[in-house]
Motif scaffolding. Structure first.
Motif, mmCIF file in Angstrom:
data_model
loop_
_atom_site.group_PDB
_atom_site.id
_atom_site.type_symbol
_atom_site.label_atom_id
_atom_site.label_comp_id
_atom_site.label_asym_id
_atom_site.label_seq_id
_atom_site.Cartn_x
_atom_site.Cartn_y
_atom_site.Cartn_z
ATOM 1 N N CYS A 250 0.828 -1.202 0.000
ATOM 2 C CA CYS A 250 0.000 0.000 0.000
ATOM 3 C C CYS A 250 0.860 1.248 0.000
ATOM 4 C CB CYS A 250 -0.935 0.017 1.199
ATOM 5 S SG CYS A 250 -0.082 -0.213 2.758
ATOM 6 N N GLY A 251 1.823 1.320 -0.863
ATOM 7 C CA GLY A 251 2.689 2.497 -0.909
ATOM 8 C C GLY A 251 1.921 3.751 -1.263
ATOM 9 N N THR A 252 2.122 4.790 -0.510
ATOM 10 C CA THR A 252 1.382 6.031 -0.759
ATOM 11 C C THR A 252 2.299 7.095 -1.353
ATOM 12 O OG1 THR A 252 1.840 6.673 1.527
ATOM 13 C CG2 THR A 252 -0.303 5.691 1.073
ATOM 14 N N GLY A 253 1.707 7.901 -2.213
ATOM 15 C CA GLY A 253 2.432 9.032 -2.788
ATOM 16 C C GLY A 253 2.524 10.176 -1.804
ATOM 17 N N GLY A 254 3.435 11.082 -2.053
ATOM 18 C CA GLY A 254 3.629 12.221 -1.158
ATOM 19 C C GLY A 254 2.878 13.453 -1.630
#
Lengths: 266, 264
Positions: A250-254
């Motif tokens: 679940c990598g999230t963007g900044g």
């Protein structure tokens, strides 16, 4: 009725040409130059800064320069096929110089960064910075465009205008934006076909005239979030994965960089 | 004793509103606006430029804009494992507008650059530009972080703030508004006999912009960072796509700092 004060007035016409030097004037006369910056916190989840600004005594001209906030980064967007990633765009710029009256109040907003932090394949648009008040009309600088990811290897990889505004758009004299980041080129590991990509690299772009640098790259990595805050006006970092099918990741963007307002007054 | 001259003085209150036109002004009255740049050479080794600046006659407002020098580029950093490389960071920006008085003197330094740790894995940081004087306190702009190389494939490859994330209010650096940019991210390669390095050094905000100092390598024993870079930009690093060589490729110095003075 005329009085002594009105009779004793001296017209400038009676003064010799070029006879007044600056020592004849009050020390504060025409010494009103100043520069004021409006900005919010540079952190993620920034609300920007909105305030009322009053034109100081003696000021007659104001130049407004405003930058929208950058678009936010995409999530890692892992699916059954390897992704490639397009960097987020920097905020747009706009400029307007106007005549003002001392005491006029302007409503000024330097954009926040949208409170958007996504796991999905696309990020969020940046927010607009704006100024409202006398002699301005719909004056704003829009936010940068969001990053996104897809599994289409036939998508063109060149950078391009997400929105090409004419220089006089949005109530300014001269405004423009930059391209959003191009799709990063991933190198495939041939034994794995389209899946298991390596060597991902791309950039989020900066806001015009600020000129900052943000990049993302991975070799092998299950998940890399867009962890760092980015400079004012810059597009945010995206999450990336060099694998596919990581359904539990679940990598999230900044966040994009918040907007800015610079007021130069005379 | 009062004289005729003292009796015949005219107060501004006696002047008819709007009757004094520009034609009545002496040629130089209120014509103080100007811009002055303080900067050193663009060479690979320069002391920058430090000097005293005196506020000209009639000037009462000054804006100082500072850019620190860029960090130096890393060296080749060869060992028994392939390296990956991070570009140097551009110099930081700071701005301050103040009231001043004619005749005041300001001590001004636009940062220089010098070869330092140019073959090592971690290059030196850039130098500080600064101004000291009336109505200023600890006003400076930091230099950028030097480039670096390592063989840790666990190192995060995304760009980051490198040296520090400066307080935009300038409270640490004495300005009205300050900012920096990210340093260059690590280039992507892996294991030994790497190839396809692409790294960028960053520029300085409001001066040289983003990422146009680039160093790329497909396959090569040694490539020094050969070229000078623009004011405030991070230097080019040395690179190799191999490991275990005895080469000693050097990185270049960053771009020197700049001071811009706008006065009225």
């Amino acid at each position: 009725m005329a009085n002594y004060s009105s009779y004793k007035k001296v017209s400038g016409a009676s003064l010799s040409a070029a006879s007044l030097d600056s020592t004849k004037f009050d020390p504060n006369t025409r010494k009103t130059f100043g520069v004021k910056w409006i900005f919010g916190s540079p952190n993620s989840c920034s609300n920007g800064c909105c305030c009322a600004w009053s034109v100081p005594a003696g000021v007659k001209k104001v130049q407004w320069e405003i930058w929208g906030s950058g678009g936010s980064g995409a999530g890692a967007c892992s699916t059954s096929r390897c992704q490639h990633y397009k960097g987020a765009g920097g905020g747009y710029y706009n400029n307007q110089t106007i005549t003002v009256t001392p005491g006029d109040v302007y409503s000024v907003c330097a954009a926040g960064n949208g409170l958007c932090c996504r796991r999905e394949c696309d990020g969020c648009r940046g927010c607009a910075s704006y100024v409202n008040g006398t002699n301005l009309s719909n004056f704003c600088a829009i936010g940068g465009y969001e990053a996104y990811a897809n599994g289409s290897w036939s998508s063109p990889c060149e950078s391009y205008w997400d929105c090409c505004l004419q220089a006089g758009a949005n109530g300014g004299e001269f405004g423009f934006g930059s391209h959003s980041g191009a799709f990063g080129g991933a190198q495939w590991w041939f034994a794995h076909g389209h899946c298991h990509c390596i060597h991902q690299q791309t950039r989020a772009t900066s806001a015009p005239l600020i000129g900052t640098e943000v990049q993302m790259s991975i070799n092998y990595c299950w998940m890399r979030c867009g962890c760092w805050t980015v400079p004012y006006g810059n597009g945010g970092q995206s999450a990336m994965s060099s694998y596919c099918g990581g359904g539990n990741c679940c990598g999230t963007g900044g966040f994009g960089g918040p907007g800015l307002v610079r007021i130069t007054y005379y | 004793m009062a004289t005729y001259s003292s009796y015949k003085k005219i107060s501004g209150a006696s002047l008819t509103d709007g009757s004094v036109t520009d034609a009545k002004l002496e040629t130089n009255a209120f014509k103080n606006y100007n811009i002055k740049w303080i900067r050193g050479c663009l060479g690979s080794e320069t002391p920058g430029c430090c000097c005293q600046w005196t506020v000209p006659t009639g000037v009462t407002r000054v804006t100082f804009e500072l850019w620190g020098s860029g960090g130096n580029g890393h060296g080749l950093c060869v060992n028994n494992r392939c390296q990956h490389y991070a570009g140097a960071q551009g110099g930081y920006y700071n701005i301050k507008t103040i009231s001043t008085k004619e005749g005041c003197q300001y001590s001004i330094c636009a940062a220089g650059v010098y070869p330092c740790q140019s073959v090592e894995c971690y290059a030196c940081d850039g130098c500080v530009s600064y101004v000291n004087g009336y109505n200023l306190s600890n006003f400076c702009a930091l230099g950028g972080k030097g480039g670096c190389a390592n063989s840790s494939w666990n190192t995060m490859c995304f760009s980051d703030w490198a040296r520090c994330c400066s307080d935009p209010s300038g409270s640490h650096w004495g300005g009205d508004f300050s900012m920096g940019t990210h340093g260059g991210g690590f280039s992507g390669s892996f294991n030994c006999h790497c190839y396809r390095h692409t790294e960028c050094s960053s520029g300085a905000p409001f001066l040289t912009g983003g990422n146009f100092v680039t160093n790329e390598l497909t396959e090569c024993w040694m490539r020094c960072g050969c070229h000078n870079v623009p004011y405030g930009s991070g230097g080019q690093g040395g690179q190799t796509t191999y490991c275990g060589s005895n080469c000693c490729g050097r990185g270049t110095t960053g771009g020197s700092g700049v001071v811009k003075i706008t006065y009225f």
